[in-house]
Design a protein around this motif. Structure first.
Motif, PDB file in Angstrom:
ATOM      1  N   MET A   1     -10.448   3.367  11.444  1.00 49.60           N
ATOM      2  CA  MET A   1      -9.451   2.748  12.233  1.00 49.60           C
ATOM      3  C   MET A   1      -8.464   2.191  11.061  1.00 49.60           C
ATOM      4  SD  MET A   1      -9.548   0.074  15.091  1.00 49.60           S
ATOM      5  CE  MET A   1      -8.148  -0.855  15.699  1.00 49.60           C
ATOM      6  N   ALA A   2      -7.085   2.390  11.322  1.00 51.84           N
ATOM      7  CA  ALA A   2      -6.134   1.784  10.564  1.00 51.84           C
ATOM      8  C   ALA A   2      -5.917   0.349  10.583  1.00 51.84           C
ATOM      9  CB  ALA A   2      -4.866   2.603  10.601  1.00 51.84           C
ATOM     10  N   VAL A   3      -5.788  -0.345   9.414  1.00 57.29           N
ATOM     11  CA  VAL A   3      -5.206  -1.757   9.608  1.00 57.29           C
ATOM     12  C   VAL A   3      -3.733  -1.657   9.541  1.00 57.29           C
ATOM     13  CG1 VAL A   3      -7.556  -2.465   8.506  1.00 57.29           C
ATOM     14  CG2 VAL A   3      -5.548  -2.107   7.141  1.00 57.29           C
ATOM     15  N   SER A   4      -3.176  -2.687   9.968  1.00 55.04           N
ATOM     16  CA  SER A   4      -1.545  -2.880   9.842  1.00 55.04           C
ATOM     17  C   SER A   4      -1.253  -3.444   8.321  1.00 55.04           C
ATOM     18  CB  SER A   4      -1.167  -3.981  10.881  1.00 55.04           C
ATOM     19  OG  SER A   4      -1.316  -3.233  12.140  1.00 55.04           O
ATOM     20  N   PHE A   5      -0.043  -3.205   8.092  1.00 51.41           N
ATOM     21  CA  PHE A   5       0.496  -3.818   6.845  1.00 51.41           C
ATOM     22  C   PHE A   5       0.824  -5.065   7.011  1.00 51.41           C
ATOM     23  CE2 PHE A   5       3.744  -4.039   3.505  1.00 51.41           C
ATOM     24  CZ  PHE A   5       3.102  -3.642   2.291  1.00 51.41           C
ATOM     25  N   PRO A   6       0.383  -5.752   5.990  1.00 53.04           N
ATOM     26  CA  PRO A   6       0.661  -7.494   5.928  1.00 53.04           C
ATOM     27  C   PRO A   6       1.910  -7.681   6.153  1.00 53.04           C
ATOM     28  CG  PRO A   6      -0.597  -7.035   4.150  1.00 53.04           C
ATOM     29  CD  PRO A   6      -0.015  -5.490   4.477  1.00 53.04           C
ATOM     30  N   GLY A   7       2.229  -8.578   7.561  1.00 51.54           N
ATOM     31  CA  GLY A   7       3.446  -9.293   7.740  1.00 51.54           C
ATOM     32  C   GLY A   7       4.167 -10.101   6.839  1.00 51.54           C
ATOM     33  N   SER A   8       3.281 -10.616   6.011  1.00 46.13           N
ATOM     34  CA  SER A   8       3.631 -11.649   4.827  1.00 46.13           C
ATOM     35  C   SER A   8       4.322 -10.893   3.732  1.00 46.13           C
ATOM     36  CB  SER A   8       2.500 -12.564   4.472  1.00 46.13           C
ATOM     37  OG  SER A   8       1.607 -11.807   3.920  1.00 46.13           O
ATOM     38  N   LEU A   9       4.216  -9.500   3.714  1.00 48.93           N
ATOM     39  CA  LEU A   9       4.697  -8.603   2.510  1.00 48.93           C
ATOM     40  C   LEU A   9       6.099  -7.937   3.052  1.00 48.93           C
ATOM     41  CD1 LEU A   9       1.632  -7.262   0.649  1.00 48.93           C
ATOM     42  CD2 LEU A   9       3.022  -9.110  -0.050  1.00 48.93           C
ATOM     43  N   PRO A  10       7.190  -7.929   2.012  1.00 49.35           N
ATOM     44  CA  PRO A  10       8.279  -7.034   2.268  1.00 49.35           C
ATOM     45  C   PRO A  10       7.747  -5.706   2.551  1.00 49.35           C
ATOM     46  CG  PRO A  10       8.822  -8.382   0.278  1.00 49.35           C
ATOM     47  CD  PRO A  10       7.238  -8.624   0.853  1.00 49.35           C
ATOM     48  N   SER A  11       8.264  -5.034   3.569  1.00 46.07           N
ATOM     49  CA  SER A  11       7.856  -3.536   3.874  1.00 46.07           C
ATOM     50  C   SER A  11       8.267  -2.469   2.705  1.00 46.07           C
ATOM     51  CB  SER A  11       8.313  -3.049   5.153  1.00 46.07           C
ATOM     52  OG  SER A  11       9.792  -3.134   5.193  1.00 46.07           O
ATOM     53  N   LEU A  12       7.468  -1.672   2.539  1.00 45.63           N
ATOM     54  CA  LEU A  12       7.660  -0.544   1.613  1.00 45.63           C
ATOM     55  C   LEU A  12       8.589   0.609   2.599  1.00 45.63           C
ATOM     56  CD1 LEU A  12       4.404  -0.213  -0.082  1.00 45.63           C
ATOM     57  CD2 LEU A  12       6.230  -1.266  -1.011  1.00 45.63           C
ATOM     58  N   ASP A  13       9.687   0.057   2.691  1.00 48.41           N
ATOM     59  CA  ASP A  13      10.436   1.108   3.821  1.00 48.41           C
ATOM     60  C   ASP A  13      11.474   1.889   2.939  1.00 48.41           C
ATOM     61  OD1 ASP A  13      12.151  -1.039   3.305  1.00 48.41           O
ATOM     62  OD2 ASP A  13      12.550  -1.440   5.311  1.00 48.41           O
ATOM     63  N   ARG A  14      11.659   1.746   1.628  1.00 49.73           N
ATOM     64  CA  ARG A  14      12.736   2.434   1.065  1.00 49.73           C
ATOM     65  C   ARG A  14      12.089   3.687   0.384  1.00 49.73           C
ATOM     66  NH1 ARG A  14      13.504  -2.795   0.403  1.00 49.73           N
ATOM     67  NH2 ARG A  14      15.498  -3.667   0.999  1.00 49.73           N
ATOM     68  N   LEU A  15      12.872   4.943   0.385  1.00 50.35           N
ATOM     69  CA  LEU A  15      12.298   6.073  -0.181  1.00 50.35           C
ATOM     70  C   LEU A  15      12.593   5.985  -1.643  1.00 50.35           C
ATOM     71  CD1 LEU A  15      12.947   8.541   2.631  1.00 50.35           C
ATOM     72  CD2 LEU A  15      10.631   7.499   1.680  1.00 50.35           C
ATOM     73  N   GLY A  16      11.819   6.116  -2.542  1.00 53.57           N
ATOM     74  CA  GLY A  16      12.320   6.024  -3.968  1.00 53.57           C
ATOM     75  C   GLY A  16      11.785   7.310  -4.675  1.00 53.57           C
ATOM     76  N   GLY A  17      12.469   7.545  -5.882  1.00 54.65           N
ATOM     77  CA  GLY A  17      11.914   8.641  -6.788  1.00 54.65           C
ATOM     78  C   GLY A  17      12.003   9.833  -6.055  1.00 54.65           C
ATOM     79  N   LEU A  18      10.720  10.628  -5.747  1.00 53.88           N
ATOM     80  CA  LEU A  18      10.697  11.736  -5.232  1.00 53.88           C
ATOM     81  C   LEU A  18      10.962  11.736  -3.561  1.00 53.88           C
ATOM     82  CD1 LEU A  18       7.594  12.911  -6.951  1.00 53.88           C
ATOM     83  CD2 LEU A  18       9.723  13.348  -7.479  1.00 53.88           C
ATOM     84  N   GLY A  19      10.866  10.754  -2.953  1.00 52.23           N
ATOM     85  CA  GLY A  19      11.246  10.736  -1.719  1.00 52.23           C
ATOM     86  C   GLY A  19      10.032  11.289  -0.770  1.00 52.23           C
ATOM     87  N   VAL A  20      10.296  12.481  -0.018  1.00 55.18           N
ATOM     88  CA  VAL A  20       9.084  13.015   0.898  1.00 55.18           C
ATOM     89  C   VAL A  20       9.292  14.579   0.609  1.00 55.18           C
ATOM     90  CG1 VAL A  20       8.879  13.386   3.455  1.00 55.18           C
ATOM     91  CG2 VAL A  20      10.072  11.341   2.686  1.00 55.18           C
TER      92      VAL A  20
END
Length: 117
Positions: A1-20
């Motif tokens: 079962m997956a855990v949620s990303f911590p709400g206290s951290l800024p999300s890793l919502d930017r694509l960098g470098g190679l992207g997708v």
């Protein structure tokens, strides 16, 4: 079962470098003449992402490190995160982060990840 990303951290919502990079589940067989035969090898193939955040503080880096080592068992367990492509929550498997100091006690963080099907 997956855990949620911590709400206290800024999300890793930017694509960098190679992207997708979309997963390639096709099997190609060369033919003696003409084009190769292509057929699906797998029905579920993960997509590769390079996630990024430009400025984590030292405290946030320590929290992310503890989350990755303990809660994600060093990246072997999935985490639910928002996919930067479609904005929907999805399971990801995070590889070891790369950190780069940017000054003022801040770090840019780059995380190779797989979006699981």
């Amino acid at each position: 079962m997956a855990v949620s990303f911590p709400g206290s951290l800024p999300s890793l919502d930017r694509l960098g470098g190679l992207g997708v990079a979309f997963g390639d589940g096709a099997l190609r067989t060369s033919m003696e003449h003409g084009p190769a035969k292509v057929r699906p090898r797998f029905t579920a193939v993960p997509d590769s992402y390079t996630l990024f955040h430009p400025a984590y503080t030292g405290v946030q880096v320590a929290e992310f490190r503890a989350f990755w080592r303990v809660d994600l068992a060093q990246g072997s367990l999935p985490v639910l995160m928002v996919d930067p492509l479609d904005g929907l929550e999805a399971p990801f498997r995070l590889s070891a982060a790369r950190l780069r100091p940017i000054g003022g006690g801040k770090w840019s963080i780059t995380v190779p990840a797989e979006r699981l099907p």
